[in-house]
Structure formats: structure tokens, C-alpha cells
Write a protein that holds these residues in place. Structure first.
Motif, PDB file in Angstrom:
ATOM      1  N   ASN A  70       0.812  -1.216   0.000  1.00 24.51           N
ATOM      2  CA  ASN A  70       0.000   0.000   0.000  1.00 24.51           C
ATOM      3  C   ASN A  70       0.846   1.267   0.000  1.00 24.51           C
ATOM      4  O   ASN A  70       0.311   2.370   0.153  1.00 24.51           O
ATOM      5  N   VAL A  71       2.152   1.118  -0.158  1.00 28.15           N
ATOM      6  CA  VAL A  71       3.083   2.248  -0.168  1.00 28.15           C
ATOM      7  C   VAL A  71       3.463   2.584  -1.605  1.00 28.15           C
ATOM      8  O   VAL A  71       3.745   1.697  -2.414  1.00 28.15           O
ATOM      9  N   VAL A  72       3.479   3.888  -1.921  1.00 29.59           N
ATOM     10  CA  VAL A  72       3.993   4.382  -3.202  1.00 29.59           C
ATOM     11  C   VAL A  72       4.970   5.510  -2.877  1.00 29.59           C
ATOM     12  O   VAL A  72       4.665   6.367  -2.042  1.00 29.59           O
ATOM     13  N   VAL A  73       6.144   5.511  -3.517  1.00 28.26           N
ATOM     14  CA  VAL A  73       7.096   6.601  -3.315  1.00 28.26           C
ATOM     15  C   VAL A  73       7.289   7.340  -4.633  1.00 28.26           C
ATOM     16  O   VAL A  73       7.486   6.729  -5.682  1.00 28.26           O
ATOM     17  N   LEU A  74       7.181   8.662  -4.571  1.00 28.19           N
ATOM     18  CA  LEU A  74       7.374   9.522  -5.733  1.00 28.19           C
ATOM     19  C   LEU A  74       8.369  10.630  -5.382  1.00 28.19           C
ATOM     20  O   LEU A  74       8.884  10.666  -4.255  1.00 28.19           O
ATOM     21  N   ASN A  75       8.595  11.526  -6.321  1.00 28.23           N
ATOM     22  CA  ASN A  75       9.666  12.506  -6.136  1.00 28.23           C
ATOM     23  C   ASN A  75       9.219  13.781  -5.426  1.00 28.23           C
ATOM     24  O   ASN A  75       9.699  14.864  -5.719  1.00 28.23           O
ATOM     25  N   SER A  76       8.309  13.699  -4.504  1.00 24.01           N
ATOM     26  CA  SER A  76       7.924  14.784  -3.585  1.00 24.01           C
ATOM     27  C   SER A  76       6.532  14.480  -3.055  1.00 24.01           C
ATOM     28  O   SER A  76       5.753  13.741  -3.672  1.00 24.01           O
ATOM     29  N   CYS A  77       6.230  15.094  -1.929  1.00 24.35           N
ATOM     30  CA  CYS A  77       4.875  14.981  -1.388  1.00 24.35           C
ATOM     31  C   CYS A  77       3.867  15.654  -2.302  1.00 24.35           C
ATOM     32  O   CYS A  77       2.713  15.216  -2.398  1.00 24.35           O
ATOM     33  N   LEU A  78       4.285  16.713  -2.964  1.00 25.22           N
ATOM     34  CA  LEU A  78       3.379  17.401  -3.877  1.00 25.22           C
ATOM     35  C   LEU A  78       3.042  16.523  -5.076  1.00 25.22           C
ATOM     36  O   LEU A  78       1.913  16.545  -5.572  1.00 25.22           O
ATOM     37  N   SER A  79       4.014  15.729  -5.541  1.00 27.95           N
ATOM     38  CA  SER A  79       3.726  14.781  -6.629  1.00 27.95           C
ATOM     39  C   SER A  79       2.700  13.747  -6.179  1.00 27.95           C
ATOM     40  O   SER A  79       1.822  13.353  -6.953  1.00 27.95           O
ATOM     41  N   VAL A  80       2.816  13.303  -4.940  1.00 19.03           N
ATOM     42  CA  VAL A  80       1.836  12.354  -4.407  1.00 19.03           C
ATOM     43  C   VAL A  80       0.460  13.004  -4.371  1.00 19.03           C
ATOM     44  O   VAL A  80      -0.550  12.387  -4.746  1.00 19.03           O
ATOM     45  N   PHE A  81       0.406  14.255  -3.919  1.00 19.27           N
ATOM     46  CA  PHE A  81      -0.886  14.951  -3.848  1.00 19.27           C
ATOM     47  C   PHE A  81      -1.526  15.080  -5.224  1.00 19.27           C
ATOM     48  O   PHE A  81      -2.712  14.782  -5.398  1.00 19.27           O
ATOM     49  N   LEU A  82      -0.755  15.538  -6.208  1.00 17.40           N
ATOM     50  CA  LEU A  82      -1.355  15.736  -7.534  1.00 17.40           C
ATOM     51  C   LEU A  82      -1.798  14.403  -8.139  1.00 17.40           C
ATOM     52  O   LEU A  82      -2.829  14.326  -8.811  1.00 17.40           O
ATOM     53  N   ALA A  83      -1.012  13.323  -7.883  1.00 17.05           N
ATOM     54  CA  ALA A  83      -1.409  12.013  -8.385  1.00 17.05           C
ATOM     55  C   ALA A  83      -2.703  11.552  -7.730  1.00 17.05           C
ATOM     56  O   ALA A  83      -3.605  11.013  -8.394  1.00 17.05           O
ATOM     57  N   LEU A  84      -2.812  11.765  -6.423  1.00 20.14           N
ATOM     58  CA  LEU A  84      -4.035  11.380  -5.715  1.00 20.14           C
ATOM     59  C   LEU A  84      -5.251  12.124  -6.259  1.00 20.14           C
ATOM     60  O   LEU A  84      -6.304  11.519  -6.499  1.00 20.14           O
ATOM     61  N   THR A  85      -5.111  13.437  -6.448  1.00 21.61           N
ATOM     62  CA  THR A  85      -6.262  14.206  -6.927  1.00 21.61           C
ATOM     63  C   THR A  85      -6.697  13.732  -8.312  1.00 21.61           C
ATOM     64  O   THR A  85      -7.893  13.751  -8.632  1.00 21.61           O
ATOM     65  N   MET A  86      -5.735  13.277  -9.113  1.00 21.45           N
ATOM     66  CA  MET A  86      -6.070  12.851 -10.472  1.00 21.45           C
ATOM     67  C   MET A  86      -6.722  11.467 -10.508  1.00 21.45           C
ATOM     68  O   MET A  86      -7.501  11.177 -11.416  1.00 21.45           O
ATOM     69  N   VAL A  87      -6.409  10.627  -9.523  1.00 23.07           N
ATOM     70  CA  VAL A  87      -6.977   9.269  -9.572  1.00 23.07           C
ATOM     71  C   VAL A  87      -8.276   9.152  -8.780  1.00 23.07           C
ATOM     72  O   VAL A  87      -9.001   8.163  -8.943  1.00 23.07           O
ATOM     73  N   VAL A  88      -8.592  10.138  -7.925  1.00 23.86           N
ATOM     74  CA  VAL A  88      -9.847  10.055  -7.166  1.00 23.86           C
ATOM     75  C   VAL A  88     -10.891  11.043  -7.682  1.00 23.86           C
ATOM     76  O   VAL A  88     -12.023  11.054  -7.190  1.00 23.86           O
ATOM     77  N   SER A  89     -10.520  11.897  -8.654  1.00 25.35           N
ATOM     78  CA  SER A  89     -11.486  12.861  -9.181  1.00 25.35           C
ATOM     79  C   SER A  89     -11.184  13.136 -10.645  1.00 25.35           C
ATOM     80  O   SER A  89     -10.084  12.865 -11.127  1.00 25.35           O
ATOM     81  N   ASP A  90     -12.167  13.663 -11.327  1.00 18.18           N
ATOM     82  CA  ASP A  90     -12.034  13.997 -12.745  1.00 18.18           C
ATOM     83  C   ASP A  90     -11.847  15.505 -12.911  1.00 18.18           C
ATOM     84  O   ASP A  90     -12.198  16.284 -12.012  1.00 18.18           O
ATOM     85  N   PRO A  91     -11.320  15.941 -14.055  1.00 17.34           N
ATOM     86  CA  PRO A  91     -11.174  17.381 -14.307  1.00 17.34           C
ATOM     87  C   PRO A  91     -12.502  18.106 -14.131  1.00 17.34           C
ATOM     88  O   PRO A  91     -13.541  17.644 -14.595  1.00 17.34           O
TER      89      PRO A  91
END
Length: 577
Positions: A239-260
């Protein structure tokens, strides 16, 4: 609120002169505006003519020479306006650029607004960029928007990077107390990262890994969070994902749980990097849940988040036809420094479950709690979550240069979808190895890093808050994070965001970067965030500049009051009274 003063509750601008409010536009500006209007009208006429010609004969070139000349004239006039406004600015005649704060925490940031530095060299460079942006044919409309967003967001940060303060080499460089970056333990990190166990390379580290991160780092992050968040059971590395910043994690989350076009609730003031990420990538709207500084019967502390405020914001959004998919929380809060109690966390999670909302909780400052009376409770420590599959935690170790951010979620689907972003936003294998070794060294973390970091934060916080008390500046006295949220309303006259911007620029004039409240979407002007996690010498120099800046602000008021008084006397003398 620490160090209460009667200015906290006094309407701003009522105790000082009113001269700054009543000023007529400069005649040169009016002349330029009229010329601009005529040029724009001529330009539109020419475009209409060109389109009519296009109907009869296909155009071989995108722009005719005449059109290019009109555009060049238009840009030149606009730059003249900018130059004049900059050189002859008053409180009622001041260029206003978009406000935003980069905040580095593995991402970019901390409060440098996108206003132009005051030096002539920087101004000419800015005007050159402005002309290029208007007349460039290399960018699409989207490219122009992104370029403008970049310049408006990071301009002062770039100026700081090029002209940093150095005690021996550059004593008049910028000191940045607007950036959310811990510089207090650089010596500890340098020593630990220099040890031999960090210098390891094998074939796997030089090749692609799972986009979610190397398995060894996923496992270590799961163990680390289990321990330091006091989780009731071992967390699952899958259940762990590591990316190149916390902000990258945030933007990825917003894109996979919501639509434009969909929305996420965001209590304000809040970390402005979220706004930047949503505009740049996800195109998800952040609906501001504005919190109040005043203590009331319903809100027992300053800027208190209540379920009532969340429900009202959600209802208002739905009445406007917006589809809300989530709620973002920061714990400990940035910029307030507040730590949510376990009961409050549970109330927010229950609210989200009631309305089928995802909850994104940023816990990057987990290890930056330095005052024991304010205990931190991670959402991962709860025995049972109201809606575990829709609860997602962001965490990072706080070394901004490492570009490391981690997600923990109980949803395998969310983890998999966010992991896809590792294709573009992953971390190098060598960096993942170093981070893993750092997290494995619990003896160093527990006995060296955490206690030293806590004591240095306490000392820096004590120094800054004592300085603010001596100046009679109210602030939120919290025991976490790297910053103080302070009230500078008494230096605004009138109490507006325009005056807040002028005060911000006053600090810039003294080579000091702070973070104004508007960058955090605070609904009340006059609040600033000051980051104190810097070296003692830097803090001393910075606070000296701070005092000079507010002194210059007060001197400006005095001069304006005298000037206004003289203006009032002249008509009286001329009329013989």
C-alpha cells in the motif's frame, strides 16, 4: 494567540492617516491607457480585416508584418505602463501580479510571492520576459498559461536562488524565511549521508524499478510509519507508493480520485503548493473552507476547523452544481502549526464518510513536533478508520533536496493508480537506497536526529517569538512545524490585500522573503508566515531586516500624514481662512 494586543481586534486603518486612500491616477498613466485602448481597437480592426481576407484566400503566414508591428507596439506600451507603475507606485496605483507561494518540502516552496524584485536589473529582465511572453509564437495557449503561472509563482524564489545571503561572501543577499525548509539539521544529515553504508551501487539501482518504488524502500517506509505513527498493526508495503515529492503524491491522488472540473474541499489558510499542482496538472478545483481568526462560541480557538464549516462549504458547492470528491487536511497544519486532536480527526473522517468523500491527509511534519503539550496523533494510529479505502496519508522525511514523498493508502486500486505516476515522477534507485538506509538507522533517528531537531526548533522558535513579542506582534503560539503564523495587520493602512502586498514588497526591499497570507488563501489580510528553521546567525540578520522594514513602513505613514495635512492647509490659506 500569544501576546495579545488591542490592535488584534481593532479595525485596521482607523488609527492612522487616511491620505493613502484618496489619490487620483497619474496623468501619464491615463495618457498611456488611452493610447493602449486605441492601439487595441486598431489591432482588433486589423484582425477582423485579415479574417475576411482569409475567407477569400488562404493565408500563407500566421501573422502579417503589419499585425506583428501592431503587437510590438501594444507590448511596448504595456511595458511602459508596467515601468511607470513600478517607478511611481503609490498605495492606490500599484502593479498587482498573481499571488502564490512556492514551498519547498520535497516540492518547491515556502512563501516567495511572484512579485517583481525592486532592483532595475531584475525589472528590465522581467519586462524582457513579459515582451517575450506576449510576442512569442512558440507556445500554445496552454504553454503561455503555464509560463505565466511559473513566472508568477517562482520569480522571487529564482531571485533568491541567484542572490542568497552568505555571512562571508554576500552579506546583502536574500534571506528566505518564507520557504518551508528545515536548515537546522543540515550538519547532521551531511554527516549521516557521508557514511560508507550510503555509497552502494548495484545493477538494480541503475535500472528501472517498480514504478511504485523499489520493494526494499516500500517495506522500510511501511515499517517506519508503523513505528512512528504508532499504528495498531503492521502496515502493508503493497500500500506504499514513493514519488519525487509529497506534492507529486498529492497531484497524483487528486487525479486518480477525481475527474477534471470536480472539486476537493481545502480549509484555508493552507499550503499553496496544492493550488499550484491542481492548476498545473490535475485541473481539479480546490474549494476554500475559510476559517476565522476570531474566537467565538462556535470556534474556541483561532482558525478552528469545524464539521459545521465543512458541511456549509459542501452544501454551497453542491448548490452551485460542483461535484465534490474529497477533503484535504494538513496535520500538523501548514501554515497555522495546529495539531488536530484524535477526536477532531475522527469527526472530519466521519463527515467525509457521510458524504462519500476521499480524505487526503498530509503528515509531512510528523517529526517536527517540538512542544510536548501538543501531542501529535497520526490518522494511521487510529484503531479503525470510518472509511479506510478512502483515507490516504502523505508523508516525507523533510529533506527537500532528496525529492522524496510517500503515500500510504488502504486501497490497492488507489496505490496502483498513483504508482503509475512513478513512470514520470519516480525517484532514482541510488536515492531510494540512501533513503532506505536512513530510515533503517533507528538508533541515529531516535538518539541523534529527532532530539537534536526538536531542541533546535525549540530554540529557534523561542528566539523568533521573543522578537515578535518585543515588537507587540500577535502570533499563533503552536508547538509544531517550522513556522509562525503572525498578525501584521497593525502595519496595514487600510487593512486590505493591496496593502498586504505592499508590506510584502517592503520586506523584499530589505532582502527578506516572508509568506503573505493571501498566498495561503487566508480570507483576512495582514497575516504572514515566518519560517524559523534556519541558522541562528541568519535569523538574527533576518529579524534586524524585519525591524527595519516595519520601521520604514511606519515612517512612510508619517510622511504621508504630513503630506496630507499640508495639502489640506493649502486650500484653506488660498481661500483666506
Amino acid at each position: 494567540m500569544s501576546h495579545q494586543s488591542d490592535t488584534l481586534h481593532k479595525p485596521c486603518g482607523q488609527t492612522k492617516g487616511q491620505g493613502l486612500r484618496n489619490q487620483s491616477p497619474h496623468p501619464q498613466v491615463m495618457e498611456l491607457i488611452l493610447r493602449l485602448r486605441q492601439t487595441i481597437e486598431d489591432y482588433i480592426t486589423q484582425l477582423e480585416t485579415r479574417h475576411l481576407q482569409q475567407d477569400r484566400e488562404p493565408e500563407k503566414q500566421g501573422h502579417s508584418q503589419a499585425t506583428r508591428e501592431q503587437e510590438a507596439i501594444l507590448v511596448h506600451l504595456m511595458c511602459q505602463v508596467v515601468n511607470l507603475l513600478h517607478s511611481r507606485a503609490t498605495s492606490s496605483l500599484e502593479l498587482q501580479l498573481p499571488l502564490h507561494s512556492p514551498d519547498i518540502r520535497g516540492d518547491v516552496g515556502g512563501g516567495q510571492l511572484a512579485q517583481s524584485p525592486r532592483g532595475p536589473d531584475q525589472l528590465s529582465h522581467q519586462l524582457s520576459d513579459l515582451e517575450t511572453a506576449f510576442i512569442s509564437y512558440d507556445l500554445s495557449n496552454r504553454g503561455i498559461d503555464i509560463s505565466a503561472l511559473y513566472h508568477s509563482t517562482f520569480q522571487d524564489f529564482v531571485a533568491y536562488q541567484r542572490d542568497k545571503y552568505h555571512g562571508g561572501k554576500n552579506t546583502w543577499g536574500f534571506i528566505n524565511l518564507g520557504i518551508n525548509e528545515n536548515k537546522l539539521c543540515v550538519d547532521l544529515m551531511t554527516e549521516r549521508l557521508s557514511r560508507s553504508d550510503m555509497n552502494y551501487i548495484d545493477d538494480d539501482l541503475l535500472q528501472y524499478s517498480d514504478w511504485k518504488g523499489h520493494a526494499f524502500l516500500q517495506e522500510e517506509v511501511a515499517r517506519f510509519l508503523t513505528n512512528y505513527s504508532k499504528a495498531p498493526a503492521q502496515l502493508d508495503p503493497e500500500n506504499v507508493v514513493v514519488l519525487n515529492s509529497c506534492l507529486s503524491v498529492f497531484l497524483a491522488l487528486t487525479m486518480v480520485v477525481s475527474d477534471p472540473g470536480e472539486a476537493i474541499l481545502a480549509p484555508t489558510p493552507f499550503y499553496p503548493g496544492f493550488t499550484f499542482a491542481s492548476r498545473l496538472y490535475s485541473k481539479v478545483e480546490l474549494i476554500h473552507v475559510h476559517l476565522d481568526s476570531e474566537v467565538t462560541e462556535a470556534a474556541t480557538c483561532h482558525f478552528q476547523l469545524t464539521v459545521g464549516k465543512l458541511e456549509k462549504a459542501l452544501l454551497d458547492a453542491r448548490l452551485k452544481g460542483r461535484k465534490v470528491k474529497g477533503l484535504v487536511l494538513i496535520n500538523p497544519n501548514n501554515p497555522l502549526g495546529d495539531i488536530y486532536s484524535r477526536d477532531s480527526l475522527n469527526e472530519y473522517l466521519e463527515f467525509a464518510k457521510r458524504y462519500n468523500l476521499h480524505v487526503i491527509i498530509d503528515e509531512i511534519s510528523m517529526l517536527s513536533v517540538f512542544d510536548e503539550p501538543f501531542p501529535f496523533h497520526s490518522v494511521l494510529s487510529m484503531e479503525s478508520l470510518p472509511d479506510p479505502k478512502r483515507t490516504h496519508v502523505i508523508w516525507g522525511f523533510g529533506i527537500s533536496g532528496f525529492r522524496f514523498g510517500a503515500l500510504y493508502t488502504n486501497s490497492k486500486d488507489v496505490a496502483s493508480a498513483v504508482g503509475a505516476f512513478g513512470f514520470l515522477h519516480g525517484i532514482s534507485g541510488i536515492t531510494q537506497h540512501k533513503m532506505c538506509r536512513l530510515l533503517q538507522d533507528r538508533e541515529w533517528i531516535d538518539n541523534v536526529y529527532v532530539p537534536t531537531n526538536r531542541s533546535r526548533l525549540q530554540e529557534a522558535h523561542r528566539f523568533i517569538t521573543n522578537q515578535l513579542k518585543a515588537l507587540g506582534i500577535p502570533f499563533l503560539n503552536r508547538g509544531s512545524g517550522l513556522y509562525v503564523w503572525m498578525n501584521l495587520k497593525k502595519y496595514l493602512d487600510p487593512c486590505t490585500f493591496e496593502e498586504e502586498l505592499l508590506l510584502y514588497r517592503r520586506f523584499l526591499d530589505h532582502k527578506l522573503l516572508l509568506s503573505p497570507g493571501k498566498a495561503y488563501m487566508c480570507k483576512e489580510p495582514g497575516w504572514f508566515r515566518l519560517t524559523f528553521s534556519d541558522k541562528p546567525l541568519h535569523l538574527k540578520v533576518a529579524m534586524h531586516r524585519f525591524c527595519q522594514a516595519v520601521g520604514a513602513q511606519q515612517q512612510h505613514w508619517l510622511e504621508k500624514q504630513v503630506e496630507d495635512a499640508l495639502k489640506e492647509e493649502v486650500p484653506s490659506l488660498s481661500s483666506g481662512r
